[in-house]
Design a protein around this motif. Sequence first.
Motif, PDB file in Angstrom:
ATOM      1  N   GLN A  24      13.300   2.465   2.434  1.00  0.00           N
ATOM      2  CA  GLN A  24      12.964   1.840   1.153  1.00  0.00           C
ATOM      3  C   GLN A  24      12.135   2.758   0.251  1.00  0.00           C
ATOM      4  O   GLN A  24      11.570   2.315  -0.742  1.00  0.00           O
ATOM      5  CB  GLN A  24      12.210   0.525   1.395  1.00  0.00           C
ATOM      6  CG  GLN A  24      13.036  -0.536   2.088  1.00  0.00           C
ATOM      7  CD  GLN A  24      14.264  -0.942   1.279  1.00  0.00           C
ATOM      8  OE1 GLN A  24      14.239  -0.934   0.045  1.00  0.00           O
ATOM      9  NE2 GLN A  24      15.344  -1.275   1.966  1.00  0.00           N
ATOM     10  N   GLY A  25      12.069   4.036   0.590  1.00  0.00           N
ATOM     11  CA  GLY A  25      11.404   5.001  -0.282  1.00  0.00           C
ATOM     12  C   GLY A  25       9.901   5.067  -0.122  1.00  0.00           C
ATOM     13  O   GLY A  25       9.214   5.621  -0.981  1.00  0.00           O
ATOM     14  N   GLY A  26       9.378   4.540   0.983  1.00  0.00           N
ATOM     15  CA  GLY A  26       7.947   4.640   1.260  1.00  0.00           C
ATOM     16  C   GLY A  26       7.640   5.805   2.168  1.00  0.00           C
ATOM     17  O   GLY A  26       8.533   6.513   2.624  1.00  0.00           O
ATOM     18  N   ALA A  86       1.317   2.594   5.486  1.00  0.00           N
ATOM     19  CA  ALA A  86       2.333   3.240   4.668  1.00  0.00           C
ATOM     20  C   ALA A  86       2.099   2.896   3.207  1.00  0.00           C
ATOM     21  O   ALA A  86       1.393   1.941   2.883  1.00  0.00           O
ATOM     22  CB  ALA A  86       3.734   2.806   5.100  1.00  0.00           C
ATOM     23  N   ALA A  87       2.706   3.685   2.333  1.00  0.00           N
ATOM     24  CA  ALA A  87       2.541   3.474   0.896  1.00  0.00           C
ATOM     25  C   ALA A  87       3.881   3.602   0.190  1.00  0.00           C
ATOM     26  O   ALA A  87       4.726   4.426   0.562  1.00  0.00           O
ATOM     27  CB  ALA A  87       1.557   4.483   0.313  1.00  0.00           C
ATOM     28  N   PHE A  88       4.037   2.786  -0.843  1.00  0.00           N
ATOM     29  CA  PHE A  88       5.188   2.858  -1.743  1.00  0.00           C
ATOM     30  C   PHE A  88       4.610   3.197  -3.122  1.00  0.00           C
ATOM     31  O   PHE A  88       4.166   2.303  -3.853  1.00  0.00           O
ATOM     32  CB  PHE A  88       5.938   1.528  -1.767  1.00  0.00           C
ATOM     33  CG  PHE A  88       6.548   1.169  -0.435  1.00  0.00           C
ATOM     34  CD1 PHE A  88       7.884   1.416  -0.180  1.00  0.00           C
ATOM     35  CD2 PHE A  88       5.771   0.600   0.569  1.00  0.00           C
ATOM     36  CE1 PHE A  88       8.439   1.094   1.054  1.00  0.00           C
ATOM     37  CE2 PHE A  88       6.312   0.277   1.799  1.00  0.00           C
ATOM     38  CZ  PHE A  88       7.656   0.533   2.048  1.00  0.00           C
ATOM     39  N   PRO A  89       4.560   4.483  -3.471  1.00  0.00           N
ATOM     40  CA  PRO A  89       3.874   4.898  -4.696  1.00  0.00           C
ATOM     41  C   PRO A  89       4.435   4.242  -5.952  1.00  0.00           C
ATOM     42  O   PRO A  89       5.649   4.050  -6.091  1.00  0.00           O
ATOM     43  CB  PRO A  89       4.093   6.417  -4.717  1.00  0.00           C
ATOM     44  CG  PRO A  89       4.332   6.787  -3.286  1.00  0.00           C
ATOM     45  CD  PRO A  89       5.077   5.635  -2.705  1.00  0.00           C
ATOM     46  N   ILE A  90       3.521   3.905  -6.847  1.00  0.00           N
ATOM     47  CA  ILE A  90       3.874   3.380  -8.162  1.00  0.00           C
ATOM     48  C   ILE A  90       3.794   4.550  -9.139  1.00  0.00           C
ATOM     49  O   ILE A  90       2.738   5.169  -9.295  1.00  0.00           O
ATOM     50  CB  ILE A  90       2.928   2.243  -8.568  1.00  0.00           C
ATOM     51  CG1 ILE A  90       3.060   1.079  -7.572  1.00  0.00           C
ATOM     52  CG2 ILE A  90       3.217   1.772  -9.983  1.00  0.00           C
ATOM     53  CD1 ILE A  90       1.974   0.024  -7.722  1.00  0.00           C
ATOM     54  N   THR A  91       4.904   4.877  -9.741  1.00  0.00           N
ATOM     55  CA  THR A  91       4.986   6.071 -10.591  1.00  0.00           C
ATOM     56  C   THR A  91       5.669   5.714 -11.906  1.00  0.00           C
ATOM     57  O   THR A  91       6.047   4.566 -12.147  1.00  0.00           O
ATOM     58  CB  THR A  91       5.805   7.167  -9.880  1.00  0.00           C
ATOM     59  OG1 THR A  91       7.159   6.700  -9.722  1.00  0.00           O
ATOM     60  CG2 THR A  91       5.229   7.494  -8.509  1.00  0.00           C
ATOM     61  N   ALA A  92       5.849   6.726 -12.720  1.00  0.00           N
ATOM     62  CA  ALA A  92       6.568   6.510 -13.977  1.00  0.00           C
ATOM     63  C   ALA A  92       8.013   6.106 -13.717  1.00  0.00           C
ATOM     64  O   ALA A  92       8.638   5.408 -14.519  1.00  0.00           O
ATOM     65  CB  ALA A  92       6.524   7.786 -14.826  1.00  0.00           C
ATOM     66  N   GLU A  96       8.925  -2.851  -8.665  1.00  0.00           N
ATOM     67  CA  GLU A  96       9.905  -2.184  -7.800  1.00  0.00           C
ATOM     68  C   GLU A  96       9.268  -1.721  -6.501  1.00  0.00           C
ATOM     69  O   GLU A  96       9.874  -1.832  -5.422  1.00  0.00           O
ATOM     70  CB  GLU A  96      10.523  -1.006  -8.552  1.00  0.00           C
ATOM     71  CG  GLU A  96      11.424  -1.428  -9.705  1.00  0.00           C
ATOM     72  CD  GLU A  96      11.797  -0.265 -10.603  1.00  0.00           C
ATOM     73  OE1 GLU A  96      12.812  -0.386 -11.310  1.00  0.00           O
ATOM     74  OE2 GLU A  96      11.062   0.760 -10.617  1.00  0.00           O
ATOM     75  N   ALA A  97       8.046  -1.180  -6.585  1.00  0.00           N
ATOM     76  CA  ALA A  97       7.361  -0.726  -5.374  1.00  0.00           C
ATOM     77  C   ALA A  97       7.060  -1.896  -4.448  1.00  0.00           C
ATOM     78  O   ALA A  97       7.235  -1.796  -3.226  1.00  0.00           O
ATOM     79  CB  ALA A  97       6.080   0.014  -5.740  1.00  0.00           C
ATOM     80  N   CYS A  98       6.614  -3.010  -5.011  1.00  0.00           N
ATOM     81  CA  CYS A  98       6.303  -4.188  -4.186  1.00  0.00           C
ATOM     82  C   CYS A  98       7.567  -4.770  -3.567  1.00  0.00           C
ATOM     83  O   CYS A  98       7.564  -5.211  -2.410  1.00  0.00           O
ATOM     84  CB  CYS A  98       5.576  -5.235  -5.013  1.00  0.00           C
ATOM     85  SG  CYS A  98       3.901  -4.759  -5.470  1.00  0.00           S
ATOM     86  N   HIS A 115      -0.493  -5.081  -0.008  1.00  0.00           N
ATOM     87  CA  HIS A 115      -1.496  -5.126  -1.076  1.00  0.00           C
ATOM     88  C   HIS A 115      -1.198  -3.993  -2.053  1.00  0.00           C
ATOM     89  O   HIS A 115      -0.501  -3.024  -1.706  1.00  0.00           O
ATOM     90  CB  HIS A 115      -2.886  -4.976  -0.464  1.00  0.00           C
ATOM     91  CG  HIS A 115      -4.014  -5.061  -1.453  1.00  0.00           C
ATOM     92  ND1 HIS A 115      -4.048  -5.964  -2.489  1.00  0.00           N
ATOM     93  CD2 HIS A 115      -5.170  -4.324  -1.561  1.00  0.00           C
ATOM     94  CE1 HIS A 115      -5.156  -5.806  -3.184  1.00  0.00           C
ATOM     95  NE2 HIS A 115      -5.856  -4.820  -2.648  1.00  0.00           N
ATOM     96  N   CYS A 116      -1.694  -4.077  -3.268  1.00  0.00           N
ATOM     97  CA  CYS A 116      -1.553  -3.021  -4.269  1.00  0.00           C
ATOM     98  C   CYS A 116      -2.927  -2.498  -4.653  1.00  0.00           C
ATOM     99  O   CYS A 116      -3.877  -3.276  -4.751  1.00  0.00           O
ATOM    100  CB  CYS A 116      -0.868  -3.555  -5.526  1.00  0.00           C
ATOM    101  SG  CYS A 116       0.887  -3.214  -5.568  1.00  0.00           S
TER     102      CYS A 116
END
Length: 394
Positions: free
Chosen positions: A247-249, A261-267, A273-275, A309-310
């Motif tokens: 899932q891109g994390g 793990a982290a799903f970065p929030i980017t431009a 989408e990350a959540c 969490h974010c």
Amino acid sequence: MANLESWIIEQGFKGSTVGALLSGCAERLHGEGIPLLRAYIALPTVNPAFRVYNHVWTRRDGILVQGVAHERNDGAFEASPFGAMLRSGLTEAHWRLDDADPQPFEAFGDVRREGGTDYLARLISFENETAPDLRGIAVSFSSDRAGGFLPADVARIDAVLPLLGLAAYRITLLNLAVDMLDTYVGLSAGRRVLSGEIRRGSGTTLTAALFFADLRGFTALADTAGMDLIARLDRHLEAMVEPVAEQGGEVLKFMGDGILAAFPITAERTRQEACAAAIRATQSALQRNAAVNRLRDGETSLDLDIALHCGDVFYGNIGAAGRLDFTVIGPAVNETSRMEALCQPLGCSIVMSESVASVSPVPVRSLGRHRLRGLAAERELFTLSFSGAPALSP
């Protein structure tokens, strides 16, 4: 200096791939008039998945690279021309293949079927005590000329082999560093270290959807189980890690029987989408972990708890001057960990904060307001509104 030698040196400096190095060298030798049909390099590596990489160039098909897994039978090497050379203490050998006599090695049959008439083999030793598993490389060349290579052809190949071996060794050492960093500290952290982010305290602030997973009951089981528990733990960790990657994390940290793990929030990827990616990974991880438990029927079940969490975290070099860890810290990490600790008391496998629940692509329900250890204000927590939720489409 001849053009080929200059080109090999350039590839070694530029950090080319071994496949490109071999194919370029073979094509240039053929361009010089040497009737080269096939060239081969076998390079050992230090990689959890592979023990050696085979590179084969043929005039018809170009380069083919194949990783040989650790599980593959070592007897294949022992039965090869190179195994025979090692047993005889040889570093050079040359066999003719264009006669009718049975050939002593299976590899010779493959070369003959391609039209090869001989097999020139060389072993190049590295002898580096700091990397004992990188013992050297095995190289072979084959011609399709009747009678095989001429003495002048062999002399030309032998003249460039030291440079070829040195360039391959340099490329392999860089690949080894990249592979080890990717494996042990993660893809993002590994590339940051290689790019020079190595000073204590240096790093960056990362905004991400955080995924904190932990096996319920593992600590108690570890007190009574034997070493076979490690193999089982690997299967459970795999059930957590693979969905994150899909899932891109990225897994930032292994913590005994759990992961962060982290799903970065980017431009390019919004918070929503990350959540959503973190929730998909969560559902898949729970399903895969349950499958691991079913395979261990009759043994203690190890259920998985996950908190989402974010927030902002610091991602960088932390530790002592001589021993650093590229890790992640911050209030959001602590909050996610404390949310996970409430999974069992609340009777839920998934607990998420309002920052994730508010953009969830599937229905959620409130678990009420709860006090998290170390935080003054209560937090409203959420879970999915139905259990056993199906995996979401990407």
